[in-house]
Design an enzyme around this catalytic site. Structure first.
Site, PDB file in Angstrom:
ATOM      1  N   TYR A   1       7.145  15.674  81.749  1.00 44.89           N
ATOM      2  CA  TYR A   1       6.181  16.279  82.655  1.00 44.89           C
ATOM      3  C   TYR A   1       4.878  15.479  82.677  1.00 44.89           C
ATOM      4  O   TYR A   1       4.026  15.602  81.789  1.00 44.89           O
ATOM      5  CB  TYR A   1       5.894  17.723  82.252  1.00 44.89           C
ATOM      6  CG  TYR A   1       7.121  18.614  82.185  1.00 44.89           C
ATOM      7  CD1 TYR A   1       8.254  18.357  82.951  1.00 44.89           C
ATOM      8  CD2 TYR A   1       7.145  19.723  81.345  1.00 44.89           C
ATOM      9  CE1 TYR A   1       9.374  19.175  82.893  1.00 44.89           C
ATOM     10  CE2 TYR A   1       8.262  20.553  81.282  1.00 44.89           C
ATOM     11  CZ  TYR A   1       9.369  20.261  82.048  1.00 44.89           C
ATOM     12  OH  TYR A   1      10.478  21.068  81.973  1.00 44.89           O
TER      13      TYR A   1
ATOM     14  N   HIS B   1      17.028  17.750  76.948  1.00 40.34           N
ATOM     15  CA  HIS B   1      16.512  17.867  78.303  1.00 40.34           C
ATOM     16  C   HIS B   1      17.388  17.117  79.302  1.00 40.34           C
ATOM     17  O   HIS B   1      17.514  15.893  79.236  1.00 40.34           O
ATOM     18  CB  HIS B   1      15.090  17.313  78.359  1.00 40.34           C
ATOM     19  CG  HIS B   1      14.305  17.749  79.548  1.00 40.34           C
ATOM     20  ND1 HIS B   1      13.077  17.229  79.870  1.00 40.34           N
ATOM     21  CD2 HIS B   1      14.566  18.683  80.507  1.00 40.34           C
ATOM     22  CE1 HIS B   1      12.613  17.808  80.953  1.00 40.34           C
ATOM     23  NE2 HIS B   1      13.511  18.691  81.365  1.00 40.34           N
TER      24      HIS B   1
END
Length: 325
Positions: A57, A139
């Site tokens: 992110y 992830h």
């Protein structure tokens, strides 16, 4: 239900409303440092005690901003999760990152090796400025090019060792697709799976097998993407569904759901936020919050009472294809 309510996830607990911190990494548009800090503080004031981030992110910006805000609070008073699988390597191209409004100062390198897990977590702790995280997810292992093989064979056992050593309290996998998450429930001892976008008023793919499987095994599910990137927050021409322009059919369906919800005195955002909690395995719902106003709104929507008759009418109108909760 209130944001302050908590649910167990492995050896830790999470607040029912979670802070999805992709927004703090300037997801699609810039967020000022001041707005980012205010969003975290307002969420905290409203009872949020679960915060989720990742190196992905904003090339680490989300972790830096979130850590800075959370350092003002006692470390034992909240639960923090981050993710592994992408190593950030310096590679300044002079451009802007894809998907996040940040300078492209690093490149993401897939690494689901055991060493990669350790290095990723160490780098995350440095960016966060904290001594530990509580939950670690693999992830997007299904997107790395090998079908998630290395993640299952190397990264997951590394997470098990970290859990056994007491370094983290819970481990799991976070993805956008249902089948690979079901595989983690069946083949590993993961505490939790994070399912993004597949348990919403417009997409109930996770309801048919993932949620029942998790409930049978006593595992937790954290849900993200309940607004499907915007369409279920404010359905109007130009709204996005899963980060693409919504089709005319999807927009029409969202507007019909909105009309039913408002007929019961419930804002669409509240219905969307409450929907995943119809399933016993759901421990928390993550909501992206860019500003103090968005954080306050998310908490307010969770406080709205949603009558069972709303779900009954949606089903009768053919607007829900869910399995029984």
């Amino acid at each position: 239900m209130a944001a302050t309510d908590r649910a167990p996830v492995g050896g830790v607990s999470v607040s029912r409303l979670g802070f999805g911190a992709a927004t703090l990494g300037n997801l699609f548009a810039p967020v000022t440092d001041e707005d980012a800090h205010a969003a975290v503080e307002t969420a905290w004031d409203r009872g949020v005690r679960y915060f989720d981030t990742a190196p992905h992110y904003g090339l680490g910006l989300s972790e830096r901003r979130l850590g800075e805000a959370l350092r003002a609070h006692p470390r034992d008073s909240y639960t923090l999760s981050t993710k592994v699988g992408r190593i950030l390597e310096p590679a300044d191209t002079g451009g802007t990152d894809t998907g996040f409004a940040v300078p492209a100062t690093h490149r993401r390198v897939w690494d689901f090796s055991a060493d990669g897990v350790r290095r990723s977590l160490e780098a995350s702790l440095e960016r966060l400025g904290l001594d530990r995280v509580d939950v670690v997810y693999l992830h997007d292992a299904d997107e790395c090019g090998d079908g998630g093989t290395q993640a299952l064979r190397e990264a997951y056992p590394a997470l098990e060792r970290l859990r056994a050593e007491g370094v983290v309290g819970a481990i799991g996998a976070g993805m956008n697709q249902v089948p690979p998450l079901e595989r983690y429930l069946r083949e590993t001892d993961a505490d939790v799976v994070l399912c993004a976008g597949r348990l919403s008023l417009l997409d109930q793919r996770a309801a048919h097998s993932l949620l029942p499987e998790a409930a049978r095994r006593g595992r937790a599910v954290v849900v993200g993407g309940v607004f499907n990137s915007g369409l279920l927050a404010d359905p109007q021409p130009g709204a996005t569904f899963d980060y693409r322009a919504a089709s005319v059919d999807l927009l029409g369906r969202a507007l019909r759901i909105k009309a039913v919800a408002e007929g019961h005195g419930v804002p669409l955002r509240a219905a969307a936020l409450h929907f995943p909690f119809r399933y016993e395995a759901v421990a928390s719902v993550l909501v992206g919050m860019r500003t103090a106003a968005e954080a306050a709104d998310a908490a307010a929507m969770l406080d709205v009472a949603v009558p069972d008759e709303l779900w009954d009418e949606l089903r009768a109108e053919g607007l829900l294809g869910e399995a029984d909760g």
